[in-house]
Structures are given as C-alpha cells and as structure tokens.
Write a protein that holds these residues in place. Structure first.
Motif, PDB file in Angstrom:
ATOM      1  N   GLY A 183       0.855  -1.182   0.000  1.00 40.86           N
ATOM      2  CA  GLY A 183       0.000   0.000   0.000  1.00 40.86           C
ATOM      3  C   GLY A 183       0.891   1.231   0.000  1.00 40.86           C
ATOM      4  O   GLY A 183       2.112   1.125   0.167  1.00 40.86           O
ATOM      5  N   ASP A 184       0.306   2.398  -0.158  1.00 43.66           N
ATOM      6  CA  ASP A 184       1.136   3.613  -0.173  1.00 43.66           C
ATOM      7  C   ASP A 184       1.864   3.796   1.153  1.00 43.66           C
ATOM      8  O   ASP A 184       3.046   4.144   1.179  1.00 43.66           O
ATOM      9  CB  ASP A 184       0.300   4.855  -0.510  1.00 43.66           C
ATOM     10  CG  ASP A 184      -0.940   4.996   0.359  1.00 43.66           C
ATOM     11  OD1 ASP A 184      -1.833   4.152   0.225  1.00 43.66           O
ATOM     12  OD2 ASP A 184      -1.001   5.932   1.175  1.00 43.66           O
ATOM     13  N   GLY A 185       1.199   3.503   2.256  1.00 44.22           N
ATOM     14  CA  GLY A 185       1.866   3.648   3.553  1.00 44.22           C
ATOM     15  C   GLY A 185       3.009   2.665   3.689  1.00 44.22           C
ATOM     16  O   GLY A 185       4.119   3.022   4.090  1.00 44.22           O
ATOM     17  N   GLY A 186       2.745   1.422   3.332  1.00 44.03           N
ATOM     18  CA  GLY A 186       3.757   0.373   3.408  1.00 44.03           C
ATOM     19  C   GLY A 186       4.911   0.620   2.447  1.00 44.03           C
ATOM     20  O   GLY A 186       5.988   0.041   2.605  1.00 44.03           O
ATOM     21  N   ASP A 227      -1.778   2.886  -4.513  1.00 43.78           N
ATOM     22  CA  ASP A 227      -1.841   4.179  -3.843  1.00 43.78           C
ATOM     23  C   ASP A 227      -3.287   4.618  -3.622  1.00 43.78           C
ATOM     24  O   ASP A 227      -3.922   5.149  -4.523  1.00 43.78           O
ATOM     25  CB  ASP A 227      -1.069   5.191  -4.713  1.00 43.78           C
ATOM     26  CG  ASP A 227      -0.929   6.529  -4.035  1.00 43.78           C
ATOM     27  OD1 ASP A 227      -1.358   6.666  -2.878  1.00 43.78           O
ATOM     28  OD2 ASP A 227      -0.379   7.453  -4.672  1.00 43.78           O
ATOM     29  N   ASN A 228      -3.778   4.384  -2.417  1.00 42.87           N
ATOM     30  CA  ASN A 228      -5.110   4.903  -2.083  1.00 42.87           C
ATOM     31  C   ASN A 228      -4.983   6.091  -1.131  1.00 42.87           C
ATOM     32  O   ASN A 228      -5.928   6.520  -0.493  1.00 42.87           O
ATOM     33  CB  ASN A 228      -6.027   3.807  -1.527  1.00 42.87           C
ATOM     34  CG  ASN A 228      -5.400   3.063  -0.363  1.00 42.87           C
ATOM     35  OD1 ASN A 228      -4.487   3.584   0.281  1.00 42.87           O
ATOM     36  ND2 ASN A 228      -5.880   1.874  -0.080  1.00 42.87           N
ATOM     37  N   GLU A 229      -3.776   6.613  -1.068  1.00 37.93           N
ATOM     38  CA  GLU A 229      -3.501   7.924  -0.473  1.00 37.93           C
ATOM     39  C   GLU A 229      -3.824   8.057   1.015  1.00 37.93           C
ATOM     40  O   GLU A 229      -4.143   9.140   1.492  1.00 37.93           O
ATOM     41  CB  GLU A 229      -4.203   9.018  -1.300  1.00 37.93           C
ATOM     42  CG  GLU A 229      -3.774   8.965  -2.767  1.00 37.93           C
ATOM     43  CD  GLU A 229      -4.217  10.162  -3.595  1.00 37.93           C
ATOM     44  OE1 GLU A 229      -5.314  10.680  -3.346  1.00 37.93           O
ATOM     45  OE2 GLU A 229      -3.438  10.558  -4.486  1.00 37.93           O
ATOM     46  N   ALA A 230      -3.739   6.964   1.742  1.00 39.50           N
ATOM     47  CA  ALA A 230      -3.849   7.022   3.212  1.00 39.50           C
ATOM     48  C   ALA A 230      -3.687   5.616   3.773  1.00 39.50           C
ATOM     49  O   ALA A 230      -3.617   4.641   3.014  1.00 39.50           O
ATOM     50  CB  ALA A 230      -5.174   7.605   3.650  1.00 39.50           C
ATOM     51  N   TYR A 231      -3.599   5.522   5.082  1.00 36.07           N
ATOM     52  CA  TYR A 231      -3.593   4.221   5.769  1.00 36.07           C
ATOM     53  C   TYR A 231      -5.040   3.787   5.906  1.00 36.07           C
ATOM     54  O   TYR A 231      -5.710   4.111   6.888  1.00 36.07           O
ATOM     55  CB  TYR A 231      -2.980   4.339   7.166  1.00 36.07           C
ATOM     56  CG  TYR A 231      -1.556   4.843   7.230  1.00 36.07           C
ATOM     57  CD1 TYR A 231      -0.627   4.512   6.248  1.00 36.07           C
ATOM     58  CD2 TYR A 231      -1.134   5.619   8.301  1.00 36.07           C
ATOM     59  CE1 TYR A 231       0.687   4.962   6.331  1.00 36.07           C
ATOM     60  CE2 TYR A 231       0.175   6.067   8.394  1.00 36.07           C
ATOM     61  CZ  TYR A 231       1.078   5.741   7.408  1.00 36.07           C
ATOM     62  OH  TYR A 231       2.362   6.180   7.501  1.00 36.07           O
ATOM     63  N   MET A 232      -5.540   3.060   4.926  1.00 36.50           N
ATOM     64  CA  MET A 232      -6.957   2.713   4.938  1.00 36.50           C
ATOM     65  C   MET A 232      -7.264   1.622   5.947  1.00 36.50           C
ATOM     66  O   MET A 232      -8.255   1.686   6.662  1.00 36.50           O
ATOM     67  CB  MET A 232      -7.396   2.280   3.541  1.00 36.50           C
ATOM     68  CG  MET A 232      -7.355   3.413   2.537  1.00 36.50           C
ATOM     69  SD  MET A 232      -8.130   4.908   3.208  1.00 36.50           S
ATOM     70  CE  MET A 232      -7.757   6.081   1.926  1.00 36.50           C
ATOM     71  N   ASN A 233      -6.404   0.623   5.973  1.00 37.12           N
ATOM     72  CA  ASN A 233      -6.697  -0.548   6.787  1.00 37.12           C
ATOM     73  C   ASN A 233      -6.869  -0.229   8.267  1.00 37.12           C
ATOM     74  O   ASN A 233      -7.596  -0.909   8.982  1.00 37.12           O
ATOM     75  CB  ASN A 233      -5.582  -1.574   6.595  1.00 37.12           C
ATOM     76  CG  ASN A 233      -5.873  -2.863   7.286  1.00 37.12           C
ATOM     77  OD1 ASN A 233      -6.944  -3.425   7.114  1.00 37.12           O
ATOM     78  ND2 ASN A 233      -4.946  -3.319   8.091  1.00 37.12           N
TER      79      ASN A 233
END
Ligand SMILES: Cc1ncc(C[n+]2csc(CCOP(=O)(O)OP(=O)(O)O)c2C)c(N)n1
Ligand code: SF4
Ligand code: SF4
Ligand code: SF4
Ligand SMILES: [Mg+2]
Lengths: 395, 295, 89
Positions: free
Chosen positions: B95-98, B123-129
């Motif tokens: 993910g983007d954060g990872g 890239d979903n532009e935030a820590y979604m999980n």
C-alpha cells in the motif's frame, strides 16, 4: 574418536567455516560489532567462489531477516548473523519467521543493548527476544559454536520442529578469540545434514499462501502448534546431538550439561562462555574439598525444565549467574528456573547473580565469591539478598 | 479481448464494494501471470485477500509485515536464483503507507541492489486498513482521521510525496504511474516492468470509496478525473527517459475531481477555501508544465 | 504435526459468496450490450462472465460474488446495465 584436524582461528571465522560447509543458498546480513568478522569471512568465501550462495548485502538488519524470510519461504537454506541493536531492529521479523515456520539459522554475537551504547558482551540482546519463537542455543567455546551452527540446521529443518534457530556466542570473548578448532569438512556435513527440501514453499507449480490473517477462531491453534514444535524440539535436539557426536566424534549430550553435580550441596548454573571460568572455579573448589557442581544450559529455548530439576535434585542451594537482567525483576535464566521449580518436588534455596553486563570481566575470584555466597545461603537456610549485582563499584 | 482472461486474484475477497485497490490487484496480476510469486505488505490488500483458511491468490503469495514487502521480494528473488530458476517473476506489493513511509528503507535497498523484482504500490492515499489516517502519499488538504480540517486546519498540510521520482533516483531502468481507470495501460506497464531484468517500480492510483468519501460506483470516474485534472499523471520512465505521457486535450479544473469526494468537502465550505483550491490547482498546473500535459 | 501456517488451496476465497453483501443487483439488457467487455475490465470482483445469447457475445454478472457496487453500470458505454434493488425474501 576419529581423527581431529585442528586449526587455530578466531571464533567468528570458525563459525563462518562451519556455515560455509552447510551450503546456505541465501545469506543476507548487515554489519554490527562484534558480528562483523563472521559476515566478512562469508563474503570472502563467496568472492573466492568457495561458497556458492546468493549473498545480499542489505540496508539493515530488518531487511536481512526479511530477506531470509522470503528466501526461506522459497524452500532454500538461509543464514544471517547479528548482534545487539541489530537483533532488536529485527525483532518484529523474528516473530514473523517463527510464526511462518521458517527454519532460518542465525548466529547472535551477544552484546549489551544501549543506552549507554556499549559494544561488549552480555546477554541482554538474545534474552530480550526469548519469546519470539526461536530456538536458542548458547555456546561455551568456539568449537561448540561452530558445531552448534551445523546442528542448528538439522534441528530447525526437522519436520517435527520447523522453527528458526539462534546460535548465541559471546561477543569478543568468543567471536574475537583464537582457539584451536576442528571443522567438519563439507562432505562430513553433507553426510550429517541432508538437503533442505520442504513440502511447503513458494512455488508456482503448487501455489500456496503464506502469512495469512489469523482470526480469533484460528490464531490460538497456530500458536499451539509453535509451542508443540518447541516441545518436540526437546526430543529432537538430543537426537541430533547424538548423531552429531557419533559422526563427528565430539561429545554433545543434552539440553544441559552437568559438571561434578552428583554429590554437590551447592550448584552454580549459567550459560555461554563464562562456563569455562565456572568449570575452573569448580575444579579449584573441589580440590579444596568443597561439594560444588555446575550446570551449563546449552539450550535455553525450548527451556530444559525437567532436565534442570533432575540435575538440581539433592543440592541445598543453587546460584544462577545471569549476564542480563529484566530490569525491575530478575535475570532471565534465574526467573525461568524459579518458575520451573515451583511445581516440582524440590525446594532448593536460590540466589541470582547479575554479572558481566556490558563486558565487565568475570574473573575466577568473582566466581568464587558467588560460590561462597551461595554456600552461605545453604548454611543459613534462607536468602537475604536474592538478586545480587556482582562486582558493582562502591557508590 | 485485450486483457488476459485468466484471474489470478480471485473473487470472494473481502474488499469493500467498489474498491479500487482490489481492481488494481486484479489487473496487476493479469499482467503478471501464473509463473510468479507475489509478496504483500500489511494493509487492506493483505487483509481482504487472506482470511484463513481462504486465499484470493492463485499464485504463490506471502505476507510478512507492514514494512518489508520489498526486502521479502529481494529474498525470494535470491532464493529463486539459488535454485537456478530464471523464469519465475517476483512481484512485491504494498500500500502507499507500506511503500512510501514505513517501507521506504526496504524499498530503497531493493531498488538500489537492483533485484529482479517488480514493485507495485497501490496508492489509495492514506492508511486505509487502520481507519483512514494520513500517509506520506496523502494529497495536500485531504481530510483524514489524523489530518482533520478544523479552525486551525485545512486538512493534510503536506504535499503528496513523489515516490516515483524517489524510485527513479535509484537509477533503476523503469518506473511508471498507472491508474485503474486505464486498465490496458496499467497492464502494459506492469508487463513491461515484469519483462525488465532488474528492479522496477509501478505506482497505481487506486481510489477508495470508504476513505475518500464517495459511492463505490464512482471509483473509475474518480480515478479518471484525477488523471484528467493533471493531479495524477500517467507516464513511464524508461532508462531515465520519460515516455508515453497521457496528453490531455482539455485539462479539467481540479474542482471537478475534488468536489466529488468528502475528504475535500471542507474546501468548498470553509470561508477562504477557494485559496486552498487555488493551491491545489497550482499543483496540477505544475504537473502539467513538468510533463507537458496539455496538448 | 502441522508445520505450515498458511493456505494450501489457491483462490479459495471463491468458497465465500460475497453476493450476500449486495443491495442493488446489476441487470444486463442483452439487446443493448455490444460485448465491449468494459464492465468485465472494471469489476473489482472479477465476477463478470462472457456468454453467448442468440449467437451474440454478451456479458453478465456472477451474482454469487457481485457486491453490487455499480461500477459496471456506470462504465457501460451503452447504458446496458441497470442497478435494481434486491428483493428481500
Ligand atoms: C509496524 C507496524 N506499524 C503499524 C501497523 C498498523 N498498520 C497496519 S496496515 C496499516 C496501514 C496500511 O496503509 P497502506 O500501506 O497505505 O495500505 P492500505 O491499507 O491503505 O491499502 C497500518 C498503519 C502495522 N501493522 N505494523
Ligand atoms: S477501505 Fe478502501 S482500500 Fe480498503 S478495502 Fe475498502 S475500499 Fe478498498
Ligand atoms: S460494458 Fe455494457 S456493452 Fe460492454 S460488455 Fe458490459 S454490458 Fe455489454
Ligand atoms: S456491480 Fe460491481 S461487483 Fe457487481 S458485477 Fe458490477 S462491477 Fe462487479
Ligand atoms: Mg493506503
């Protein structure tokens, strides 16, 4: 006894030679004193074509262990080595490697953990990760550490164990000390250690998923299986030692080693290189007529509870030397011995010596003091000062 | 049909309805094919695709930790090499954060050592999980649970980190940006990355209805608008040369993209929100200039 | 002795039917459908299947997995997909 072809070399090089003869497919490592000579030597072996391994010079210990996880999951034999801050940087991956049931072998050159920063020996690093699900072996000598490296692969890769293994050697005291050692040849190692070919691996021919989400309904079972594997290791390790002894001609018996304990009133217990000093101390004291014995803990994980209780039986007092302390509590070996004793039939008096932190020397004179103190406890019949810091400077 | 028919990321995964990330993974895996091993960082993708005892993955797959997908990929590549396997591809996913935050060290190491690994960042532009907290990839002014607007705040105060440039600076031979709104382009780029012998980096823009605040059916439209406004630029960079830029006939004003998403709604409500909108328009204009986007 | 902590059955989330999550169901008008496969490309579930109706190549949803997101309906270039409220049984 078979022929012994002994060479004098540094402990780090001895272990590197042994690892080379285990033919790891992938090595990933990051330098940290006092582990450096191990990974430098392995680099040289690869550079000279003496070792055909993929050697990843990664950017951190965190990635060293992560790369080992990836490589091991493809079904290859892997190796890394670290120390102190590096081991702690790996911490998160250590739990992962054992949870994923990957038989990675790692040598830990034991060193204190800062602050204050200190590059010298104690066991704070590996004791701090004792709950990470790794098998832990502690070596007394350079010969033992190189033998343990080879044995560890066989233990870790055993189908009934399949857990990662940590071989702990005292930083500088072993890593940088020259001793004569006998190194099994590649052929001898191959005869002892079969190729690693696990059933479960990352393989496009048989695609499996590793490292899934474990919900509350399944998670406990995974942990139970790891625990069970550790219990199995208590059986497997002595078998591996036995086979090794037969094939290599050097005696390795059990999870612990007893030294003159038979009629001992006082028993000292410890692990690692200080055992050498303690053996000399016991010899001297025996010459003086003292009934003292020594137990060396060779395997700390799985914890040799039963073996220790059997060995202690008959002793009036037990002194445990820890080169680490769980601040606010006790040394690790001592704590775990106490919890093993609680439900046993024996109730020896116990005392914990915290010594050698951050590389402070433990001379025979100090070992003798520990004995005197333990004997005093035995004679008085009670413990006044249960946790004793040895050779602390006067305030 | 242009795209590979076979699915390697299967139905039954637990992603939210309309999840851009799930589509991104499905398409990237089509480009990867069956002779491959995939890693995955902790995050939505890992959680939705591996609820024990089920897996959505048709190819061998491994999740280890949040920040080590690239290092894991390095190890897998080395393991394959050691076994003399020169055909199986390795795709490291994050993910983007990872990728751009906590995993950037291991990503940098993998890229610098030039492992034969294709890194795919969703890239979903935030820590979604973990509940939509900001990451280094969150765009300027976006509202997240840790960058909420308030009397003293317009939302996320930093610009989106340019991870593509960071990856390219390692001198690797291919980096590319892609979008789920352009599936053929996405698949082509991941394929190209896979074919290259050495490290490559592809960052896929994957809108998230849950985190961005819009209806699941709009996922593709929003992904498309990001490209059409110049806020997400589609390009490839092969051996340092920028290529196949998606030129825009008629670049749309950023408002068209922003107003559809709740994460930007405060900009349309706050008194001096228009000043902020201008700043975001400037970001798009600068992109347009840098990449000569306008036809 | 279990010494593997993973999943041996690839693609096994297919055992779980996400179709139960759906509120709206996509219904394809095969007369309108031009077989462009856009809906198939864009479906995050990969649950759109090709079939032949009256000798014509069309696309339809596998309702076992369709979560009813509506992407296919939005993206169909000829408006062949209607989202209809699921009837409660
Ligand atoms: C070391 C560590 N820190 C924090 C977390 C908690 N965590 C899990 S996933 C996640 C966010 C994932 O964000 P991203 O990589 O962008 O993936 P997404 O879920 O958005 O697809 C966080 C913060 C963790 N698992 N490990
Ligand atoms: S939160 Fe966003 S990225 Fe995560 S599964 Fe839902 S839609 Fe996908
Ligand atoms: S998008 Fe519309 S026209 Fe194209 S295949 Fe699907 S239903 Fe048919
Ligand atoms: S509604 Fe969504 S999930 Fe259902 S078929 Fe259409 S795109 Fe796929
Ligand atoms: Mg994210």
């Amino acid at each position: 006894m078979k022929r012994e072809n002994r060479e004098v070399m540094e402990g780090s090089h001895a272990v590197a030679h042994a690892v080379k003869n285990c033919s790891p497919d992938v090595i990933a490592a990051y330098p940290i004193t006092p582990q450096t000579h191990i990974v430098e030597k392995l680099s040289q072996f690869v550079a000279d074509g003496e070792l055909k391994s993929e050697y990843l010079k990664v950017e951190s210990e965190f990635s060293a262990m992560s790369a080992c996880v990836g490589a091991s999951a493809t079904g290859t034999r892997t190796f890394t080595a670290t120390s102190s801050q590096g081991l702690i940087l790996m911490d998160e991956v250590l739990y992962n490697a054992s949870g994923l049931r990957l038989p990675i072998v790692m040598v830990v050159a034991n060193r204190a953990v800062g602050a204050p920063i200190n590059i010298w020996n104690d066991h704070s690093d590996s004791m701090g990760v004792r709950d990470s699900g790794w098998i832990q072996l502690y070596a007394e000598s350079n010969q033992e550490v190189l033998d343990m490296a080879i044995q560890s692969y066989k233990i870790a890769e055993n189908d009934d164990v399949r857990l990662p293994a940590m071989v702990c050697m005292d930083g500088f005291i072993l890593t940088h000390t020259y001793e004569p050692v006998s190194i099994p040849t590649k052929e001898e190692v191959s005869d002892f250690l079969p190729e690693f070919d696990p059933e479960h691996k990352l393989d496009p021919e048989d695609p499996k998923s590793f490292g899934t989400v474990g919900f509350p309904g399944d998670f406990m079972e995974f942990k139970y299986q790891q625990h069970e594997a550790m219990q199995n290791a208590k059986e497997v390790i002595p078998e591996v030692f036995k086979e090794y002894s037969e094939k290599m001609g050097r005696e390795y018996n059990g999870l612990i080693e007893e030294y003159k304990t038979e009629d001992a009133d006082v028993i000292l217990i410890s692990l690692g290189s200080v055992i050498g000093t303690l053996k000399d101390t016991v010899d001297d004291l025996r010459n003086e007529g003292e009934k003292v014995g020594l137990i060396k803990v060779r395997v700390f994980r799985p914890f040799p509870e039963k073996q220790l209780i059997d060995a202690i039986e008959g002793a009036r007092a037990v002194g445990v030397l820890d080169k680490n302390i769980s601040l606010g509590n006790k040394g690790a070996l001592y704590s775990e011995l106490l919890d093993s004793l609680y439900n046993s039939d024996i109730t020896p008096l116990t005392i914990n010596f915290i010594a050698g932190l951050g590389g402070r020397d433990i001379p025979e004179s100090s070992a003798k003091k520990m004995y005197e103190k333990t004997k005093d406890v035995a004679e008085r019949g009670y413990v006044e000062d249960e946790i004793k810091f040895v050779d602390l400077k006067e305030a | 049909m242009a795209l590979e028919e076979e699915e390697y990321f299967e139905s039954g995964h637990r992603a939210c309805a309309g999840c851009g990330l799930a589509l991104g993974a499905r398409l990237a895996m089509k480009a990867t094919g069956e002779d491959a091993i995939a890693t995955c960082s902790t995050g939505c993708l890992e959680v939705v695709s591996s609820p024990y005892p089920e897996s959505s993955w048709e190819i061998p797959w491994i999740h280890s930790l949040f920040e080590n997908s690239a290092a894991l990929g390095s190890g897998i590549e080395a393991g394959l090499k050691a076994q003399g396997n020169d055909h199986t591809k390795v795709v490291a996913q994050g993910g983007d954060g990872g990728t751009v935050d906590i995993g950037i060290r291991s990503l940098s190491g993998m890229l610098e050592r030039n492992h034969d690994v294709t890194y795919v960042c969703y890239d979903n532009e935030a820590y979604m999980n973990t509940g939509i907290q900001r990451s280094g990839s969150t765009p300027y002014d976006a509202s997240t649970t840790t960058s909420p607007p308030g009397t003293e705040s317009y939302g996320n105060e930093n610009r989106k980190k340019d991870a593509l440039e960071i990856a390219a600076a390692h001198g690797i031979s291919y980096v590319a940006s892609a979008s789920i709104a352009f599936p053929s382009d996405l698949v082509d780029k991941v394929k190209k990355a896979n074919e290259i012998n050495g490290a490559t980096y592809v960052q896929i823009h994957t809108p998230c209805p849950t985190g961005w605040g819009y209806e699941g059916k709009e996922t593709i439209e929003i992904a498309r608008l990001a490209v059409e406004t110049g806020l997400w630029v589609l390009y490839g960079k092969k051996d340092g040369e920028i290529q196949n830029i998606n030129k825009l006939n008629d670049r749309k004003p950023v408002e068209e993209y922003l107003k559809k998403q709740k994460r930007f709604k405060h900009l349309f409500k706050k008194e001096d929100g228009s000043k902020e909108l201008e700043k975001i328009q400037n970001i798009a204009d600068r992109n347009a200039e840098k990449f000569s986007l306008d036809k | 002795m279990v010494n593997f902590a993973g999943i041996a059955e690839p693609g096994s989330t297919k055992n779980y039917k996400t179709g139960t999550w759906r509120t709206y169901r996509p219904v394809v008008d095969f007369d309108k459908c031009i077989g462009c496969a856009k809906c198939w490309e864009y479906c995050p579930e990969g649950c759109i299947i090709e079939l032949e109706v009256d000798g014509k190549e069309v696309y339809e949803t596998d309702l076992d997995y369709c979560k009813g997101c509506g992407i296919c309906s939005e993206e169909c270039p000829v408006g062949a997909i209607e989202m209809e409220l699921e009837e409660e049984d």
